[in-house]
Design an enzyme around this catalytic site. Structure first.
Site, PDB file in Angstrom:
ATOM      1  N   LYS A   1      53.233 -82.457 -65.951  1.00 33.30           N
ATOM      2  CA  LYS A   1      51.366 -82.847 -66.388  1.00 33.30           C
ATOM      3  C   LYS A   1      51.553 -83.932 -66.798  1.00 33.30           C
ATOM      4  O   LYS A   1      52.146 -83.510 -68.448  1.00 33.30           O
ATOM      5  CB  LYS A   1      50.319 -81.535 -66.031  1.00 33.30           C
ATOM      6  CG  LYS A   1      50.403 -80.793 -65.241  1.00 33.30           C
ATOM      7  CD  LYS A   1      49.779 -79.043 -65.362  1.00 33.30           C
ATOM      8  CE  LYS A   1      49.370 -78.629 -63.891  1.00 33.30           C
ATOM      9  NZ  LYS A   1      49.083 -79.054 -62.764  1.00 33.30           N
TER      10      LYS A   1
ATOM     11  N   ARG B   1      51.131 -71.512 -54.871  1.00 34.85           N
ATOM     12  CA  ARG B   1      52.181 -71.397 -54.371  1.00 34.85           C
ATOM     13  C   ARG B   1      53.458 -70.093 -53.792  1.00 34.85           C
ATOM     14  O   ARG B   1      53.469 -70.372 -52.558  1.00 34.85           O
ATOM     15  CB  ARG B   1      51.842 -72.897 -52.381  1.00 34.85           C
ATOM     16  CG  ARG B   1      52.725 -74.050 -52.899  1.00 34.85           C
ATOM     17  CD  ARG B   1      52.497 -75.001 -52.330  1.00 34.85           C
ATOM     18  NE  ARG B   1      51.766 -75.638 -53.147  1.00 34.85           N
ATOM     19  CZ  ARG B   1      50.944 -76.548 -52.928  1.00 34.85           C
ATOM     20  NH1 ARG B   1      51.274 -77.676 -51.799  1.00 34.85           N
ATOM     21  NH2 ARG B   1      49.868 -77.528 -53.708  1.00 34.85           N
TER      22      ARG B   1
END
Length: 487
Positions: A267, A341
């Site tokens: 990130k 997820r």
């Protein structure tokens, strides 16, 4: 259940370098007091703004003149103070909204002189009184592990016939969520999160279990292991079960990514600053579980939390790796920053093996959800449109808004892989939808399932909601569980 009588529990930083003697994630301030003598406390008169013109006509000429001199008309969140002949505070008047929401009293509380108050008959409903007393406690929330914070808040005498256990349970559940999210990543890793889950479960004699490190492979949680394997702070799956096995089964799943670097798809630094909140789903699920147990709802509760850290190392999983899930579906890693997820997928598969009557997963999953519905509204997915409508309506009533988003079937093509069953990162800009569609593959078709892509964060700070961890989706989903299985 009167949990106030249970021994005080603390959560500490464990083996992290942070030094803190103790930090009780359950602790709430004692601002609601018992009193049988109104003369010892200050009258607090609450007036709904729309009612002020008729109400003021019934007051004495002196009171009317004071309000006129102050140009006070009971506008929302405003207060007016009356003093006696000795110059000491006699009565406080406050303007409030109608109906009074949970945070509707917080701005008023912040303005009150530090005194003890009792409510004068205010024509508030039971729900409004519950919001008022809970909101009074939330006004005082400050994350105080590393910094001395303001503690000079006013006291309020419990209104008569209040369900005190319910008010304190709600406040404590919210404090749990905020405290866990606000803990810095060096104080809350996978082990500390798992320890917190076990601690809360044991308060209510729940059956607790933690599956650690390589045991995740032995017990077939390969996606949880793969995501957490890059960190020296080893991955875990923490769970507990509580309640009568003959009662309806409610299973809560939480994403507990204690810090998310993005893995090899690192990130940007600005995006990483709030990644301690990536376990916000786990915190919220634990808060809802606390409420269910504290208020003794007639359900068989199962809480399942994946506790991991998504780091970069020689062991970390890579873009283009192919992983095989608990369900047997293979997943090509399109992006290591789509890790949430993956860990939730194994938890959902595990949850469905027990055929729950209701399955809810709580995840701080995508920035796309924030782009779709903004900062105040949380994205909600379910295959049952009637259930979606029920939850959405309840969420608006609770001032904890969720919005039903589509599981748009044609977008499934965007998460297919030419060399595996699925790809964890689609090319479609509707990233919240494709993430939900990915998770749907791990939920049995006949399971009553709700997926929440919520923020767990208050970015700006408001009265009763300081900047930092936030209990997004807690009150709305608890209201649904209570309505379906107890009301």
């Amino acid at each position: 259940m009167t949990y106030q009588k249970k021994p005080k529990k603390t959560v500490t930083s464990g083996t992290t370098p942070v030094s803190a003697p103790s930090f009780d994630i359950l602790a709430t301030p004692n601002l609601l007091i018992e009193s049988s003598d109104d003369k010892a406390t200050i009258p607090l008169v609450l007036i709904k703004t729309a009612d002020f013109p008729a109400w003021v006509q019934k007051q004495t000429a002196k009171t009317q003149n004071i309000f006129t001199a102050q140009n006070w008309t009971a506008q929302i969140d405003s207060i007016a103070c009356l003093y006696n002949d000795n110059g000491t505070l006699d009565t406080v008047f406050a303007g409030i909204a109608s109906p009074l929401p949970l945070y509707g009293i917080c701005s008023v509380v912040e303005k009150l002189p530090q005194q003890s108050y009792h409510l004068v008959a205010s024509h508030l409903s039971d729900d409004e009184l519950e919001n008022l007393t809970t909101g009074w406690l939330l006004t005082a929330y400050r994350f105080s592990m590393f910094k001395n914070q303001r503690s000079d808040f006013p006291f309020l005498v419990w209104p008569k016939d209040m369900d005190q256990d319910r008010v304190i349970s709600m406040a404590r559940a919210i404090y749990i969520v905020r405290n866990l999210i606000n803990l810095p990543p060096n104080a809350l890793g996978p082990q500390s999160l798992a320890d917190s889950i076990v601690m809360v479960g044991k308060l209510f004699d729940a059956e607790t279990r933690v599956v650690e490190d390589s045991d995740l492979l032995t017990e077939n949680f390969p996606l949880i292991y793969a995501v957490g394997d890059g960190s020296e702070r080893r991955p875990r799956m923490a769970e507990f079960t509580w309640g009568d096995p003959s009662h309806p089964k409610v299973t809560l799943v939480g994403k507990g990514v204690c810090f998310d670097t993005g893995g090899y798809d690192l990130k940007p630094s600005a995006a990483m600053l709030t990644m301690k909140k990536d376990m916000g789903g786990a915190a919220t699920a634990l808060g809802v579980a606390f409420l269910i147990m504290s208020l003794n709802l007639p359900v068989r509760l199962h809480l399942i939390i994946a506790c991991v850290e998504n780091s970069v190392s020689g062991r970390a999983y890579r873009p283009s790796d192919i992983l095989v899930s608990r369900k047997g579906l293979s997943v090509e890693v399109g992006n290591t920053d789509a890790e949430g997820r993956l860990v939730v997928a194994d938890c959902l598969t595990y949850a469905c093996e027990e055929y729950p009557d209701l399955l809810i997963d709580y995840t701080t999953l995508t920035g796309a959800a924030r782009a779709a519905v903004g900062l105040d509204v949380q994205a909600m997915y379910t295959r049952d449109t009637e259930l979606a409508r029920e939850l959405q309506d309840l969420s608006i009533e609770q001032d904890d808004p969720l919005w039903h988003m589509p599981l748009w079937a044609s977008y499934k093509a965007d998460i297919m892989s030419p060399i595996a069953d699925l790809n964890n990162n689609g090319s479609n800009p509707a990233g919240s939808i494709t993430a939900a569609l990915f998770l749907e593959h791990f939920v049995e078709s006949d399971t009553n399932w709700i997926h929440l892509d919520h923020s767990g964060w208050e970015p700006n700070g408001k009265a009763g909601r300081p900047k930092g961890g936030a209990e997004t989706a807690l009150r709305s989903t608890f209201a649904l569980i209570e309505q379906k299985f107890w009301a």
